[in-house]
Design a protein around this motif. Structure first.
Motif, PDB file in Angstrom:
ATOM      1  N   UNK A  76      34.599 -37.649 -65.679  1.00  0.00           N
ATOM      2  CA  UNK A  76      35.825 -37.614 -66.322  1.00  0.00           C
ATOM      3  C   UNK A  76      36.498 -36.493 -65.415  1.00  0.00           C
ATOM      4  N   UNK A  77      35.968 -35.506 -64.855  1.00  0.00           N
ATOM      5  CA  UNK A  77      36.598 -34.246 -64.356  1.00  0.00           C
ATOM      6  C   UNK A  77      37.236 -34.840 -63.122  1.00  0.00           C
ATOM      7  N   UNK A  78      36.455 -35.724 -62.269  1.00  0.00           N
ATOM      8  CA  UNK A  78      36.984 -36.348 -61.045  1.00  0.00           C
ATOM      9  C   UNK A  78      38.429 -37.350 -61.502  1.00  0.00           C
ATOM     10  N   UNK A  79      38.123 -38.078 -62.485  1.00  0.00           N
ATOM     11  CA  UNK A  79      39.282 -38.878 -63.003  1.00  0.00           C
ATOM     12  C   UNK A  79      40.550 -38.236 -63.022  1.00  0.00           C
ATOM     13  N   UNK A  80      40.353 -36.991 -63.791  1.00  0.00           N
ATOM     14  CA  UNK A  80      41.567 -36.034 -64.028  1.00  0.00           C
ATOM     15  C   UNK A  80      42.116 -35.549 -62.881  1.00  0.00           C
ATOM     16  N   UNK A  81      41.412 -35.067 -61.946  1.00  0.00           N
ATOM     17  CA  UNK A  81      41.786 -34.585 -60.747  1.00  0.00           C
ATOM     18  C   UNK A  81      42.634 -35.815 -59.799  1.00  0.00           C
ATOM     19  N   UNK A  82      42.046 -37.044 -59.817  1.00  0.00           N
ATOM     20  CA  UNK A  82      42.457 -37.982 -59.165  1.00  0.00           C
ATOM     21  C   UNK A  82      44.143 -38.435 -60.017  1.00  0.00           C
ATOM     22  N   UNK A  83      44.019 -38.228 -61.042  1.00  0.00           N
ATOM     23  CA  UNK A  83      45.146 -38.351 -61.766  1.00  0.00           C
ATOM     24  C   UNK A  83      46.534 -37.693 -61.441  1.00  0.00           C
ATOM     25  N   UNK A  84      46.120 -36.397 -61.420  1.00  0.00           N
ATOM     26  CA  UNK A  84      47.018 -35.464 -60.880  1.00  0.00           C
ATOM     27  C   UNK A  84      47.361 -35.667 -59.415  1.00  0.00           C
ATOM     28  N   UNK A  85      46.599 -35.961 -58.796  1.00  0.00           N
ATOM     29  CA  UNK A  85      46.906 -36.144 -57.294  1.00  0.00           C
ATOM     30  C   UNK A  85      47.805 -37.526 -57.137  1.00  0.00           C
ATOM     31  N   UNK A  86      47.510 -38.334 -57.916  1.00  0.00           N
ATOM     32  CA  UNK A  86      48.343 -39.523 -57.747  1.00  0.00           C
ATOM     33  C   UNK A  86      49.708 -39.573 -58.541  1.00  0.00           C
ATOM     34  N   UNK A  87      49.740 -39.188 -59.881  1.00  0.00           N
ATOM     35  CA  UNK A  87      50.712 -39.378 -60.340  1.00  0.00           C
ATOM     36  C   UNK A  87      51.826 -38.146 -60.670  1.00  0.00           C
ATOM     37  N   UNK A  88      51.326 -36.967 -60.264  1.00  0.00           N
ATOM     38  CA  UNK A  88      52.258 -35.659 -60.190  1.00  0.00           C
ATOM     39  C   UNK A  88      52.735 -35.263 -59.003  1.00  0.00           C
ATOM     40  N   UNK A  89      53.917 -35.231 -58.805  1.00  0.00           N
ATOM     41  CA  UNK A  89      54.439 -34.756 -57.415  1.00  0.00           C
ATOM     42  C   UNK A  89      54.145 -33.080 -57.247  1.00  0.00           C
ATOM     43  N   UNK A  90      54.382 -32.070 -58.236  1.00  0.00           N
ATOM     44  CA  UNK A  90      54.252 -30.942 -58.121  1.00  0.00           C
ATOM     45  C   UNK A  90      53.034 -30.467 -59.035  1.00  0.00           C
ATOM     46  N   UNK A  91      51.805 -30.159 -58.560  1.00  0.00           N
ATOM     47  CA  UNK A  91      50.735 -29.659 -59.160  1.00  0.00           C
ATOM     48  C   UNK A  91      50.370 -27.935 -58.867  1.00  0.00           C
ATOM     49  N   UNK A  92      50.437 -27.259 -59.863  1.00  0.00           N
ATOM     50  CA  UNK A  92      50.280 -25.855 -59.894  1.00  0.00           C
ATOM     51  C   UNK A  92      48.908 -25.638 -59.229  1.00  0.00           C
ATOM     52  N   UNK A  93      49.076 -24.403 -58.355  1.00  0.00           N
ATOM     53  CA  UNK A  93      48.056 -23.711 -57.706  1.00  0.00           C
ATOM     54  C   UNK A  93      47.159 -23.200 -58.484  1.00  0.00           C
TER      55      UNK A  93
END
Length: 862
Positions: A76-93
């Protein structure tokens, strides 16, 4: 791009798992979903999985104490990270607190953080982060993420321990703990390093995995074999179907040809008959024509011609007509052929045969329908036999042999020791498996046919230890019972004891009295000295000795029927002493005073008599006990002959054995060992199957009937003449009785006493010796035991100084003494319960209450 990790959705809330907990069925649900569902169902102990419907036990702490599915949580954790990487253009540090250095540009697979350019540079140059794995925030990075990223070590969830890694495992609580927990709440518990526990668990998992793989391999092989069998069944079906079609097509063609032949034969017969009848008819027509010509001419002449013409032609016409008539007399006017032709086909039998034409024969029996039986007891060191009956899939007996049958006995203890059986193929569809158990205790008995288990295999089997009749020791008290004569064991363990108190006592396995059957009398369901019992299922048979009959009852005592009466004819008795039931429900009765054995049907119909009168090996006198050996032979305990005689079930003499002193009861165990109670020898003798005496156990008093409990090998003996103590010898149990006793007080200093049984017809029996005990200078007690059945008793008192004798008739149940001499004796009446008996002569009195210990008195007399 396809959605990754579609399996991370909870089946309850249909959202990604939040703290997933795993059930025993290996399905997982969110911890909160489980909490809500458990409360909704109102069950706090078990939870039924929504997917597979299996139940899982809920820990005391509820769903929170169920194991975490760490692997699924990581997914579940990995899936959340992957979703952010693919679907969001700007991800907070995740490293920068205020995010002032811009959006994240990479993801650290080791720290599980999104990093901006500044944080990324710091990671690359930092001493602790330089070797961390980084991926870009694009689809390629997302694809690499699941391969590169590893789960982080879990941290403790206890308060103030959140920053502590879980480094140990508490075996007491079955929890992962941190270093601080080991010195606090788990201080006194069994705690091990997590690596050690993990190694052990890994070995367990590996072992289980390998075992499961082996089972799967076997199942896979079985599935392949089953598929081949299914294919073979289909091929066999097609072949048999073609054979059926071809057979019936041949039959149809044969019937058509036969039909054609019969029709052709009918045409030929009809043509022959028609031709013959036509020729006969043409002959008749010609004669009729000839007669017509002459009769026409005669009519014309008579009407129109002159006398001259009549004279001239009149002689011709009669001559010709007479010739024609003579010709008609020489031929038959009956048609020379019958006009009817019928067909005769015996169709009834043919139709009956056609309706049963053909049989579908299975080439091999069906293991799942085949059965096995055994009539023997599995015992260490003794060959155990099992009969296997092969059957078809329809449950019908398969008539041929040739199938591979195997049998083995596998111990559930002793490291699973296995004994393999030898198989005998009888070539008729039955097989005998023989093996000899080597160890006692619980076993599994397995029988296979063509490598498949047959019906009721495997089956649990208890192997008993081999009996050792050489090591019997002293008895222990078991049951208290009055005056037992015979004993039998019901299948449910109840103990049936016949008593000379004219009833049958029923005890449970613990020796508690459950029921009393019958009473004294001559009516249905009443007894007078029952001396033999046989019980099978719900049917009880009683040898009613003094009533000269056998009574049939239910096991609870409800009367069914009676048969026999006093006499010496077929089906009559003179003191029937023992009754047993064979495997075919035939009754075998020892007719004691007729010196014979009689065999009856279960309904009392006479079948056979084994006559013991006469001389020779086959003769015997006063048979008491009778029993059957494992081969079905009849063993007779001949009390008057002091031997055991053996006969076949057809009454043919086989052999004799033993030298018992007044044998009374006899029983034979499943191994063929005979246990004989010696009435006059006051002991139990044991003989091996060949008739050799191997042991004698004393300490009995006039023992009578015996029985073996097949469930636990216990041996019961009705110890008729003993006191009220009940004994058990190792696994041998003895039912003892207090005999009929008469107490008298006499001032004669020296005397002897005896009881003479007398029958109704005046016939006297042998004296029963009395025992004299001096209670005081002027008080004696005489103890006598009634040894035979009779109608009344004749007590005798013999003074040894003056010539004096006392005789008086005594009715059964009460005693009245009247002096024959000048010296009167007191009247005496015996209480049934033997309590408070007062006997007096002059001023001297004694009561049983005055005896210190009644048991000591009886033992002393004995």
């Amino acid at each position: 791009m396809e959605k990754p990790f579609s399996h991370i959705t909870c089946a309850m809330c249909f959202k990604p798992y939040n703290d997933p907990r795993i059930l025993s069925c290996l399905h997982s649900f969110c911890v909160q979903c489980l909490h809500h569902e458990i409360e909704k169902r109102g069950s706090q102990q078990t939870f039924q999985c929504l997917i597979c419907k299996r139940n899982t036990s809920i820990p005391m702490g509820g769903a929170s104490d169920l194991p975490q599915n760490l692997h699924l949580a990581f997914e579940v954790e990995v899936a959340g990270y992957m979703s952010k990487m693919v679907n969001n253009s700007d991800v907070a540090c995740d490293h920068c607190i205020d995010g002032g250095n811009g959006p994240a540009v990479v993801f650290c697979c080791t720290c599980h953080q999104f990093l901006c350019k500044v944080a990324y540079e710091y990671h690359k140059t930092g001493r602790h982060h330089s070797k961390h794995n980084m991926v870009g925030l694009d689809q390629e990075g997302a694809r690499q993420l699941h391969t590169i990223m590893k789960p982080r070590d879990p941290y403790c969830s206890q308060p103030n321990h959140e920053d502590n890694e879980l480094i140990a495992y508490c075996e007491t609580c079955c929890l992962l703990v941190c270093c601080d927990c080991t010195t606090a709440t788990h201080k006194s518990h069994t705690v091990k390093e997590i690596s050690t526990v993990a190694k052990n668990r890994q070995m367990e998992i590996t072992g289980a995995h390998e075992a499961a793989k082996a089972v799967v391999a076997k199942l896979t092989g079985a599935m392949v074999e089953n598929k081949m069998n299914i294919l073979q069944v289909e091929i066999s079906k097609q072949t048999a179907s073609q054979a059926i079609i071809q057979t019936f097509e041949t039959l149809q063609q044969t019937l058509k040809e036969r039909k054609k032949t019969l029709v052709s034969e009918l045409e030929a017969i009809s043509l022959t008959k028609t031709t013959a009848l036509t020729l006969q008819m043409e002959k008749f027509e010609k004669i009729v024509g000839d007669i017509g010509r002459y009769t026409d001419m005669a009519s014309q002449i008579l009407q129109t011609h002159s006398d001259y013409e009549i004279v001239a032609l009149g002689g011709l016409i009669p001559t010709e007509l007479q010739a024609i008539l003579k010709r008609v007399q020489t031929i038959s006017l009956i048609p020379n052929q019958h006009n009817n032709t019928t067909v005769s086909v015996q169709t009834d039998d043919l139709i009956r045969q056609l309706s049963k034409l053909g049989n579908l024969l299975e080439l091999y029996p069906s293991p799942s329908s085949s059965t096995w039986t055994s009539t023997s007891v599995a015992r260490v060191g003794t060959e155990y036999h099992v009969k296997v009956q092969s059957k078809t899939s329809k449950g019908e007996e398969y008539p041929h042999g040739g199938v591979e049958v195997k049998g083995e006995m596998r111990s559930k203890t002793h490291n699973g020791a296995v004994v393999y059986g030898e198989v005998e193929d009888h070539r008729d569809g039955t097989y005998t498996i023989s093996l000899t158990p080597q160890t006692a205790g619980p076993h599994q008995f397995l029988i296979s046919m063509d490598r498949q288990h047959i019906l009721n295999s495997p089956n649990d089997l208890d192997v008993r230890p081999k009996r050792d009749y050489h090591t019997l020791c002293n008895a222990q008290q078991v049951i208290q019972c009055s005056r037992p004569t015979c004993v039998a064991i019901h299948d449910n363990g109840d103990i049936y004891v016949g008593s000379h108190l004219h009833c049958i006592y029923v005890f449970d396995q613990s020796g508690q009295l459950k029921n009393t059957i019958g009473s004294n009398g001559f009516g249905d369901g009443q007894f007078t000295y029952p001396s033999g019992i046989a019980i099978k299922g719900d049917v009880l048979y009683v040898a009613d000795l003094a009533n000269d009959r056998v009574q049939k009852m239910t096991s609870s005592g409800k009367f069914i029927q009676t048969f026999g009466q006093k006499g010496s004819g077929q089906g009559q008795f003179n003191s029937p002493f023992c009754v047993i039931i064979d495997s075919n429900n035939k009754l075998i009765v020892s007719d004691r005073d007729n010196h014979r054995i009689q065999i009856f049907s279960e309904h009392g119909g006479w079948l056979l008599t084994i006559d013991g009168k006469g001389s020779g090996n086959h003769s015997f006198q006063f048979p008491r006990g009778v029993t059957l050996d494992p081969q079905g032979n009849i063993h007779v305990a001949a009390h008057g002959s002091n031997t055991i005689k053996v006969f076949t079930k057809e009454g043919v003499y086989v052999r004799m054995y033993g030298d018992p002193n007044g044998p009374s009861g006899i029983t034979i165990d499943d191994e063929g060992y005979s246990l004989v109670s010696e009435r006059d020898g006051n002991c139990l003798s044991i003989y091996d199957p060949e008739g050799n005496k191997i042991n004698t156990v004393g300490n009995l008093k006039t023992p009578s009937g015996t029985a073996v409990d097949p469930r636990d090998d216990s041996v019961f003996i009705a110890n008729w003449g003993a006191n009220t103590n009940i004994f058990e010898w190792m696994w041998c149990k003895y039912v003892n009785v207090i005999g009929i006793k008469v107490y008298m007080v006499n001032c004669i200093e020296k005397c002897a006493a005896a009881m003479m049984p007398v029958r109704e017809n005046g016939e006297e029996d042998f004296l029963n010796e009395g025992h004299i005990v001096k209670d005081s200078d002027s008080c004696f007690t005489v103890w006598c035991t009634r040894r035979t059945s009779c109608d009344w008793m004749m007590p005798h008192l013999y003074p040894l100084l003056p010539p004096f004798q006392l005789t008086a008739p005594v009715e059964a149940g009460s005693v009245n003494f009247a002096a024959v001499s000048d010296t009167p004796l007191p009247r005496y009446r015996a209480a049934d319960d033997m309590d408070n008996i007062v006997l007096a002569l002059g001023q001297k009195k004694t009561t049983l209450e005055q005896c210190k210990d009644f048991e000591d008195l009886v033992c002393g007399l004995a």
